[in-house]
Design an enzyme around this catalytic site. Sequence first.
Site, PDB file in Angstrom:
ATOM      1  N   SER A   1       2.007   0.824   0.190  1.00 54.00           N
ATOM      2  CA  SER A   1       0.663   0.740  -0.413  1.00 54.00           C
ATOM      3  C   SER A   1       0.149  -0.681  -0.292  1.00 54.00           C
ATOM      4  O   SER A   1       0.946  -1.635  -0.251  1.00 54.00           O
ATOM      5  CB  SER A   1       0.737   1.117  -1.900  1.00 54.00           C
ATOM      6  OG  SER A   1      -0.473   0.794  -2.558  1.00 54.00           O
TER       7      SER A   1
ATOM      8  N   TYR B   1       4.661  -0.671 -10.141  1.00 50.16           N
ATOM      9  CA  TYR B   1       4.266   0.049  -8.915  1.00 50.16           C
ATOM     10  C   TYR B   1       4.102  -0.935  -7.749  1.00 50.16           C
ATOM     11  O   TYR B   1       4.627  -0.710  -6.653  1.00 50.16           O
ATOM     12  CB  TYR B   1       2.965   0.822  -9.157  1.00 50.16           C
ATOM     13  CG  TYR B   1       2.491   1.604  -7.950  1.00 50.16           C
ATOM     14  CD1 TYR B   1       3.193   2.715  -7.501  1.00 50.16           C
ATOM     15  CD2 TYR B   1       1.347   1.218  -7.251  1.00 50.16           C
ATOM     16  CE1 TYR B   1       2.775   3.432  -6.392  1.00 50.16           C
ATOM     17  CE2 TYR B   1       0.911   1.936  -6.143  1.00 50.16           C
ATOM     18  CZ  TYR B   1       1.625   3.037  -5.714  1.00 50.16           C
ATOM     19  OH  TYR B   1       1.201   3.729  -4.612  1.00 50.16           O
TER      20      TYR B   1
HETATM   21  N1  LIG Z   1      -3.264   8.227  -3.275  1.00 50.83           N
HETATM   22  C1  LIG Z   1      -3.288   6.907  -3.266  1.00 50.83           C
HETATM   23  O1  LIG Z   1      -4.251   6.278  -3.749  1.00 50.83           O
HETATM   24  C2  LIG Z   1      -2.153   6.136  -2.628  1.00 50.83           C
HETATM   25  C3  LIG Z   1      -2.410   4.834  -2.158  1.00 50.83           C
HETATM   26  C4  LIG Z   1      -1.385   4.104  -1.587  1.00 50.83           C
HETATM   27  C5  LIG Z   1      -0.130   4.666  -1.472  1.00 50.83           C
HETATM   28  N2  LIG Z   1       0.103   5.928  -1.929  1.00 50.83           N
HETATM   29  C6  LIG Z   1       1.452   6.480  -1.814  1.00 50.83           C
HETATM   30  O2  LIG Z   1       1.381   7.667  -1.069  1.00 50.83           O
HETATM   31  C7  LIG Z   1       2.495   8.497  -1.389  1.00 50.83           C
HETATM   32  C8  LIG Z   1       2.031   9.922  -1.583  1.00 50.83           C
HETATM   33  O3  LIG Z   1       1.167   9.977  -2.701  1.00 50.83           O
HETATM   34  P1  LIG Z   1      -0.116  10.919  -2.724  1.00 50.83           P
HETATM   35  O4  LIG Z   1      -1.294  10.043  -2.762  1.00 50.83           O
HETATM   36  O5  LIG Z   1      -0.025  11.960  -1.667  1.00 50.83           O
HETATM   37  O6  LIG Z   1       0.044  11.551  -4.200  1.00 50.83           O
HETATM   38  P2  LIG Z   1       0.278  13.056  -4.672  1.00 50.83           P
HETATM   39  O7  LIG Z   1      -0.782  13.939  -4.129  1.00 50.83           O
HETATM   40  O8  LIG Z   1       0.428  12.960  -6.152  1.00 50.83           O
HETATM   41  O9  LIG Z   1       1.670  13.441  -4.012  1.00 50.83           O
HETATM   42  C9  LIG Z   1       2.864  12.873  -4.464  1.00 50.83           C
HETATM   43  C10 LIG Z   1       4.041  13.640  -3.885  1.00 50.83           C
HETATM   44  O10 LIG Z   1       5.258  13.026  -4.352  1.00 50.83           O
HETATM   45  C11 LIG Z   1       6.103  14.032  -4.850  1.00 50.83           C
HETATM   46  N3  LIG Z   1       6.939  13.566  -5.941  1.00 50.83           N
HETATM   47  C12 LIG Z   1       6.546  12.872  -7.041  1.00 50.83           C
HETATM   48  N4  LIG Z   1       7.594  12.714  -7.862  1.00 50.83           N
HETATM   49  C13 LIG Z   1       8.662  13.312  -7.272  1.00 50.83           C
HETATM   50  C14 LIG Z   1      10.021  13.529  -7.650  1.00 50.83           C
HETATM   51  N5  LIG Z   1      10.503  13.098  -8.827  1.00 50.83           N
HETATM   52  N6  LIG Z   1      10.842  14.194  -6.796  1.00 50.83           N
HETATM   53  C15 LIG Z   1      10.361  14.655  -5.633  1.00 50.83           C
HETATM   54  N7  LIG Z   1       9.086  14.503  -5.217  1.00 50.83           N
HETATM   55  C16 LIG Z   1       8.250  13.856  -6.037  1.00 50.83           C
HETATM   56  C17 LIG Z   1       5.151  15.128  -5.363  1.00 50.83           C
HETATM   57  O11 LIG Z   1       5.810  16.397  -5.345  1.00 50.83           O
HETATM   58  P3  LIG Z   1       6.253  17.244  -6.635  1.00 50.83           P
HETATM   59  O12 LIG Z   1       5.343  16.879  -7.765  1.00 50.83           O
HETATM   60  O13 LIG Z   1       6.121  18.658  -6.185  1.00 50.83           O
HETATM   61  O14 LIG Z   1       7.675  16.839  -6.861  1.00 50.83           O
HETATM   62  C18 LIG Z   1       4.057  15.085  -4.315  1.00 50.83           C
HETATM   63  O15 LIG Z   1       4.399  15.898  -3.222  1.00 50.83           O
HETATM   64  C19 LIG Z   1       3.160   7.849  -2.613  1.00 50.83           C
HETATM   65  O16 LIG Z   1       4.313   7.150  -2.203  1.00 50.83           O
HETATM   66  C20 LIG Z   1       2.110   6.878  -3.119  1.00 50.83           C
HETATM   67  O17 LIG Z   1       2.683   5.783  -3.805  1.00 50.83           O
HETATM   68  C21 LIG Z   1      -0.884   6.678  -2.502  1.00 50.83           C
END
Ligand SMILES: NC(=O)c1ccc[n+]([C@@H]2O[C@H](COP(=O)([O-])OP(=O)(O)OC[C@H]3O[C@@H](n4cnc5c(N)ncnc54)[C@H](OP(=O)(O)O)[C@@H]3O)[C@@H](O)[C@H]2O)c1
Length: 265
Positions: A143, A156
Amino acid sequence: MQTTRRPVAIVTGASSGLGRGYAERFAARGHDLALVARRADRLEELADALRTAHGVQVDVIPADLADALAPQRIADEVAARGLRAEVLVNCAGFGTAGAFAGEDAARIAQEIAVDVTAPTLLARIFLPDLLAADGGILLMVSSIAGHQPTPNLAVYGACKAYVTSLTASIWEENRGSRMRVLAVCPGPTATEFFEASGSEQFKVGRVGTVDEVLDASFAALDARRGPVVTVGWGNRIQSVAAKLAPRRLTLRVGRTATERAGRTA
Ligand SMILES: NC(=O)c1ccc[n+]([C@@H]2O[C@H](COP(=O)([O-])OP(=O)(O)OC[C@H]3O[C@@H](n4cnc5c(N)ncnc54)[C@H](OP(=O)(O)O)[C@@H]3O)[C@@H](O)[C@H]2O)c1
């Protein structure tokens, strides 16, 4: 165990947002997949859709990555099914927000387990397979929060700084290999992340789309660029500015931005 199937792309966090997007793109490129997250129903539904749309084989491996034993269990399950990794996308993650003094210690422990420990161990465990594969890829979803300290998102930002640092070192150590290694650093992106993390303080600046992150990721992979890609011009300028500015100024600006994002939500 003897491998009987084509190597697979393992995608964590495939039940939502970016992870789901990576799974769809790798399937569209003809990869068989192993999907990891807690919500098995969502993974099964995605698996069915990908099999139908792309004719690929898809395994579902439900796992809670907050459990320290999960990475080895996933590896054991992959081996037991006769699978071998050629791609690993460490995408699962969530964040905690608010002043550090008010954070819940148990939640922070989960955050570090999911955002730091699990991707580290999965990368280490599967690295020999990625190195041995024809088109090995290690893709770590970091990120822009990792580009500088992030007051009000302290843990984070520190987790993501770790992920970017780890990935860059792995990239350098394996420079002469066929494996591609990439840390992807998106800015705020429209997924379930804000809801799952329970805070709008992450919405600092423009909220981009999943496709923008995927396009930047695959453009960098296809061009063998690395070790880090920051998604979007605005985020790239911001990250350079944060590195050049005095640390105290960067901290003040970051604190003001996260406080404002929390208020305007
Ligand atoms: N969206 C943003 O603004 C943003 C920006 C920069 C970086 N990121 C990064 O992008 C990545 C994906 O996030 P996203 O934006 O796609 O968010 P999201 O839609 O909330 O997806 C998060 C994913 O992580 C999984 N997860 C969370 N806790 C978990 C656990 N304890 N065990 C297994 N799986 C788990 C969730 O699956 P389950 O709930 O089904 O377990 C879900 O599939 C993350 O690493 C985040 O830090 C996001």
